[in-house]
Design a protein around this motif. Sequence first.
Motif, PDB file in Angstrom:
ATOM      1  N   ASN A  50       0.814  -1.216   0.000  1.00 15.85           N
ATOM      2  CA  ASN A  50       0.000   0.000   0.000  1.00 15.85           C
ATOM      3  C   ASN A  50       0.850   1.270   0.000  1.00 15.85           C
ATOM      4  OD1 ASN A  50      -2.402  -1.555   0.097  1.00 15.85           O
ATOM      5  ND2 ASN A  50      -2.161  -1.781   2.308  1.00 15.85           N
ATOM      6  N   GLU A  51       1.931   1.231  -0.783  1.00  9.78           N
ATOM      7  CA  GLU A  51       2.836   2.379  -0.869  1.00  9.78           C
ATOM      8  C   GLU A  51       3.100   2.712  -2.338  1.00  9.78           C
ATOM      9  OE1 GLU A  51       7.069   3.588   1.109  1.00  9.78           O
ATOM     10  OE2 GLU A  51       7.029   1.656   0.072  1.00  9.78           O
ATOM     11  N   LEU A  52       2.830   3.953  -2.729  1.00  7.35           N
ATOM     12  CA  LEU A  52       3.172   4.411  -4.067  1.00  7.35           C
ATOM     13  C   LEU A  52       4.676   4.643  -4.159  1.00  7.35           C
ATOM     14  CD1 LEU A  52       0.381   7.030  -4.834  1.00  7.35           C
ATOM     15  CD2 LEU A  52       0.888   5.022  -6.224  1.00  7.35           C
ATOM     16  N   VAL A  53       5.311   3.993  -5.118  1.00  7.70           N
ATOM     17  CA  VAL A  53       6.726   4.218  -5.392  1.00  7.70           C
ATOM     18  C   VAL A  53       6.812   4.850  -6.772  1.00  7.70           C
ATOM     19  CG1 VAL A  53       8.985   3.175  -5.716  1.00  7.70           C
ATOM     20  CG2 VAL A  53       7.436   2.279  -3.963  1.00  7.70           C
ATOM     21  N   HIS A  54       7.341   6.065  -6.835  1.00  5.17           N
ATOM     22  CA  HIS A  54       7.331   6.834  -8.074  1.00  5.17           C
ATOM     23  C   HIS A  54       8.627   6.659  -8.862  1.00  5.17           C
ATOM     24  CE1 HIS A  54       3.819   8.832  -6.442  1.00  5.17           C
ATOM     25  NE2 HIS A  54       4.507   9.214  -5.374  1.00  5.17           N
ATOM     26  N   LEU A  55       8.487   6.362 -10.131  1.00 11.29           N
ATOM     27  CA  LEU A  55       9.623   6.379 -11.041  1.00 11.29           C
ATOM     28  C   LEU A  55       9.842   7.830 -11.453  1.00 11.29           C
ATOM     29  CD1 LEU A  55      11.703   4.688 -12.557  1.00 11.29           C
ATOM     30  CD2 LEU A  55      10.042   4.385 -14.389  1.00 11.29           C
ATOM     31  N   ARG A  56      11.004   8.382 -11.128  1.00 11.85           N
ATOM     32  CA  ARG A  56      11.246   9.818 -11.276  1.00 11.85           C
ATOM     33  C   ARG A  56      11.681  10.225 -12.679  1.00 11.85           C
ATOM     34  NH1 ARG A  56       8.187  11.775  -7.297  1.00 11.85           N
ATOM     35  NH2 ARG A  56       9.181  11.810  -5.248  1.00 11.85           N
ATOM     36  N   LEU A  57      11.629   9.302 -13.614  1.00  6.94           N
ATOM     37  CA  LEU A  57      11.951   9.597 -15.012  1.00  6.94           C
ATOM     38  C   LEU A  57      11.230   8.594 -15.889  1.00  6.94           C
ATOM     39  CD1 LEU A  57      14.026   7.090 -15.099  1.00  6.94           C
ATOM     40  CD2 LEU A  57      15.762   8.802 -14.579  1.00  6.94           C
ATOM     41  N   LEU A  58      11.342   8.764 -17.195  1.00  6.47           N
ATOM     42  CA  LEU A  58      10.727   7.814 -18.104  1.00  6.47           C
ATOM     43  C   LEU A  58      11.458   6.474 -18.047  1.00  6.47           C
ATOM     44  CD1 LEU A  58      10.069  10.135 -21.180  1.00  6.47           C
ATOM     45  CD2 LEU A  58       8.338   9.109 -19.683  1.00  6.47           C
ATOM     46  N   THR A  59      10.745   5.409 -18.370  1.00  5.50           N
ATOM     47  CA  THR A  59      11.342   4.074 -18.360  1.00  5.50           C
ATOM     48  C   THR A  59      12.523   4.011 -19.318  1.00  5.50           C
ATOM     49  OG1 THR A  59       9.110   3.206 -18.040  1.00  5.50           O
ATOM     50  CG2 THR A  59      10.818   1.629 -18.580  1.00  5.50           C
ATOM     51  N   ASN A  60      13.546   3.246 -18.943  1.00  2.00           N
ATOM     52  CA  ASN A  60      14.696   3.047 -19.825  1.00  2.00           C
ATOM     53  C   ASN A  60      15.141   1.585 -19.772  1.00  2.00           C
ATOM     54  OD1 ASN A  60      16.664   2.715 -17.603  1.00  2.00           O
ATOM     55  ND2 ASN A  60      16.300   4.899 -17.255  1.00  2.00           N
ATOM     56  N   HIS A  61      16.152   1.247 -20.557  1.00  2.39           N
ATOM     57  CA  HIS A  61      16.579  -0.147 -20.685  1.00  2.39           C
ATOM     58  C   HIS A  61      17.245  -0.702 -19.430  1.00  2.39           C
ATOM     59  CE1 HIS A  61      20.216   2.129 -21.781  1.00  2.39           C
ATOM     60  NE2 HIS A  61      20.884   1.092 -21.328  1.00  2.39           N
ATOM     61  N   HIS A  62      17.629   0.168 -18.495  1.00  2.00           N
ATOM     62  CA  HIS A  62      18.227  -0.319 -17.247  1.00  2.00           C
ATOM     63  C   HIS A  62      17.193  -1.071 -16.402  1.00  2.00           C
ATOM     64  CE1 HIS A  62      21.982   1.734 -17.963  1.00  2.00           C
ATOM     65  NE2 HIS A  62      21.353   2.876 -18.145  1.00  2.00           N
ATOM     66  N   LEU A  63      15.919  -0.761 -16.611  1.00  2.00           N
ATOM     67  CA  LEU A  63      14.849  -1.433 -15.876  1.00  2.00           C
ATOM     68  C   LEU A  63      14.367  -2.624 -16.698  1.00  2.00           C
ATOM     69  CD1 LEU A  63      12.872   1.737 -14.767  1.00  2.00           C
ATOM     70  CD2 LEU A  63      14.288   0.284 -13.311  1.00  2.00           C
ATOM     71  N   GLN A  64      14.895  -3.772 -16.403  1.00  2.00           N
ATOM     72  CA  GLN A  64      14.529  -4.982 -17.138  1.00  2.00           C
ATOM     73  C   GLN A  64      13.243  -5.547 -16.545  1.00  2.00           C
ATOM     74  OE1 GLN A  64      16.705  -6.592 -19.852  1.00  2.00           O
ATOM     75  NE2 GLN A  64      17.024  -4.380 -19.844  1.00  2.00           N
ATOM     76  N   THR A  65      12.131  -4.886 -16.858  1.00  2.00           N
ATOM     77  CA  THR A  65      10.852  -5.265 -16.262  1.00  2.00           C
ATOM     78  C   THR A  65      10.228  -6.476 -16.921  1.00  2.00           C
ATOM     79  OG1 THR A  65       9.629  -3.782 -17.741  1.00  2.00           O
ATOM     80  CG2 THR A  65      10.378  -2.872 -15.634  1.00  2.00           C
ATOM     81  N   GLY A  66      10.467  -6.656 -18.230  1.00  2.00           N
ATOM     82  CA  GLY A  66       9.845  -7.746 -18.955  1.00  2.00           C
ATOM     83  C   GLY A  66       8.347  -7.600 -19.108  1.00  2.00           C
ATOM     84  N   VAL A  67       7.854  -6.347 -19.095  1.00  2.00           N
ATOM     85  CA  VAL A  67       6.400  -6.113 -19.177  1.00  2.00           C
ATOM     86  C   VAL A  67       6.041  -5.082 -20.259  1.00  2.00           C
ATOM     87  CG1 VAL A  67       5.962  -6.796 -16.791  1.00  2.00           C
ATOM     88  CG2 VAL A  67       6.464  -4.392 -17.303  1.00  2.00           C
ATOM     89  N   THR A  68       6.844  -4.971 -21.298  1.00  2.00           N
ATOM     90  CA  THR A  68       6.605  -4.015 -22.397  1.00  2.00           C
ATOM     91  C   THR A  68       6.210  -2.622 -21.899  1.00  2.00           C
ATOM     92  OG1 THR A  68       4.311  -4.756 -22.667  1.00  2.00           O
ATOM     93  CG2 THR A  68       5.964  -5.785 -24.082  1.00  2.00           C
ATOM     94  N   PRO A  69       7.057  -1.943 -21.127  1.00  2.00           N
ATOM     95  CA  PRO A  69       6.695  -0.621 -20.600  1.00  2.00           C
ATOM     96  C   PRO A  69       6.639   0.429 -21.701  1.00  2.00           C
ATOM     97  CG  PRO A  69       9.009  -1.046 -20.221  1.00  2.00           C
ATOM     98  CD  PRO A  69       8.438  -2.325 -20.779  1.00  2.00           C
ATOM     99  N   ASN A  70       5.780   1.434 -21.517  1.00  2.00           N
ATOM    100  CA  ASN A  70       5.793   2.545 -22.468  1.00  2.00           C
ATOM    101  C   ASN A  70       6.938   3.500 -22.120  1.00  2.00           C
ATOM    102  OD1 ASN A  70       5.005   5.003 -20.928  1.00  2.00           O
ATOM    103  ND2 ASN A  70       3.033   4.000 -20.667  1.00  2.00           N
TER     104      ASN A  70
ATOM    105  N   TYR B 137      19.115   6.782 -24.694  1.00  2.00           N
ATOM    106  CA  TYR B 137      17.722   6.636 -24.263  1.00  2.00           C
ATOM    107  C   TYR B 137      16.709   6.965 -25.367  1.00  2.00           C
ATOM    108  CZ  TYR B 137      20.070   6.533 -19.753  1.00  2.00           C
ATOM    109  OH  TYR B 137      20.912   6.218 -18.720  1.00  2.00           O
ATOM    110  N   HIS B 138      17.106   6.728 -26.593  1.00  2.00           N
ATOM    111  CA  HIS B 138      16.183   6.911 -27.719  1.00  2.00           C
ATOM    112  C   HIS B 138      15.569   5.556 -28.044  1.00  2.00           C
ATOM    113  CE1 HIS B 138      14.631   8.431 -31.595  1.00  2.00           C
ATOM    114  NE2 HIS B 138      14.977   7.240 -32.068  1.00  2.00           N
ATOM    115  N   TYR B 139      14.237   5.438 -27.850  1.00  2.00           N
ATOM    116  CA  TYR B 139      13.569   4.152 -28.034  1.00  2.00           C
ATOM    117  C   TYR B 139      12.383   4.200 -28.993  1.00  2.00           C
ATOM    118  CZ  TYR B 139      15.934   3.454 -23.511  1.00  2.00           C
ATOM    119  OH  TYR B 139      16.851   3.399 -22.505  1.00  2.00           O
ATOM    120  N   ALA B 140      11.851   5.394 -29.258  1.00  2.00           N
ATOM    121  CA  ALA B 140      10.539   5.444 -29.889  1.00  2.00           C
ATOM    122  C   ALA B 140      10.410   6.573 -30.899  1.00  2.00           C
ATOM    123  CB  ALA B 140       9.459   5.608 -28.814  1.00  2.00           C
TER     124      ALA B 140
END
Length: 506
Positions: free
Chosen positions: A112-132, A427-430
């Motif tokens: 029950n805690e919001l954790v904020h990503l302070r920038l846009l997603t990048n390749h360092h975050l290997q989430t495996g969930v097709t992030p925008n 960090y150019h992805y799109a």
Amino acid sequence: MKKIVKHIAVAGLAILCFQCKENATPELETKSTPQVEKVRSTSAVSIEEVKALDNEAKRQLGENIGIQSYIYSIPVVREMLFRNKFSAMVDKAIKANRPMFSKNANDGVNLNELVHLRLLTNHHLQTGVTPNVDTQYSPAFIDVSEGPVVFTVPKVERYYSVQITDAYLENVHYFGGTNKEDYEGNYLLVKPDWTGKKPANISKVIKMTTDIGFLVLRILNTTEKGDTKKVVALQDQFKMQSLDAFLGKKKDNYPVLAKEKMPKGIEFYNSMLKYVRAYPDLKNDTHFWFLMKQLGIDKDEKVDFNELDSSIKEGLLAALPKAKEILSWKARTRGYKSSSNWNIDHVGGSYNGDIMARAEGAVQGFVVHDADQCQYFHTYYDKAGDPLLGSNKYVINFSKDQLHQAKAFWSIVAYDAEYNLVPREDYHYAVSDRSEGLKYNDDGSLTVYLQSEEPEGLKNNWVPIPKEGIFKLNFRNYIPKETLLNPETVEKYLPPVEKNDKDLKL
């Protein structure tokens, strides 16, 4: 339990096989052991040969039930295991001295805690969930089993959405999105059987369909200079706290997320049973326990899958890679395929009992927007129907009339086979409607280039793809216009991905 399995799954199936032998359809027969083939070809059989047939029947039973139960349960298993993955990502960023997350996560990620990503997603975050790469994310793992949780929404003047799912990652509620309604206020998240009275200063009570769930806040980052700071300031205005803390009765002390053991082999089924029991899917619960009954497992019985019959276990283990391959195929064929080989899905994350779509969504994207919130067009194939491969070069040609069919924003991004972003140090992805310096053709059309190496003079029109292997392409349209929601018109706005072997020079 073993006795039930022996008498029902063994004797029953063995007798059934003998009775149906004469009427069996050759095309439906499965490959079996030499011992089983011998039993089928003669009326004179030994005890050992009957046992071989029994064991094969049990193995097939285990494989059949294993595939179905995997597809049913993988969303809640993913929900629990993603807690580990997200906590590890936060911890890794802290150790690498990358200030990517809000400081409240420095001592661990809490329930029950919001954790904020302070920038846009990048390749360092290997989430495996097709992030925008359009919005800054703020996830939270919901648990209302010990009491209601208050979620506070501030006044927002830009695109944002708050998506809330249940334990099986099916959508429960939205805030924001269309921006046609002012959602500013305090919202009470409660468990399914909550019977309390709505307190003062609460705008609405939202009943969860399971005791746990997942919440994700997305806020658009325009990529204009200084906009990240504006998004950060806005993120901090969203709040999540217990009802007691909201009423000033006590401070919150929610626990750090417990580490869930990564289930391997037969342990997958033990984890599956634990999670399904703890967080039942009330809409589809009967179906799951019917499957378990075929293995002699009662809803209230304590079970260790390691103790099942060895032949059934063999089938359950064989089911795991097969179920994964089925979902991998489903990911490539989600919804229906357009004439230009894009997948079109007008349902999204409100699955309404579609267990297969729910499983595929959980594996490929974790959470999935409803169609009116975002149209996720994606493809793994080019115009000719060939798989998209990193070793090739491709283009997409949008006519002037095909562009800008989203009321909020659109973007095109490529992902590798593990649903991660293609690594780029710049960090150019799109390519998106916010890409600076997009080069339009003389007739107002737009050509988007897809290749592993940057095309000379056309970086702003370029979507990087992996250097090799199959990849996935996502074409997102947030708050789609009716042109994209209408099955009669949507295909007019989806030009195909075409191979491009020309040298590209401006």
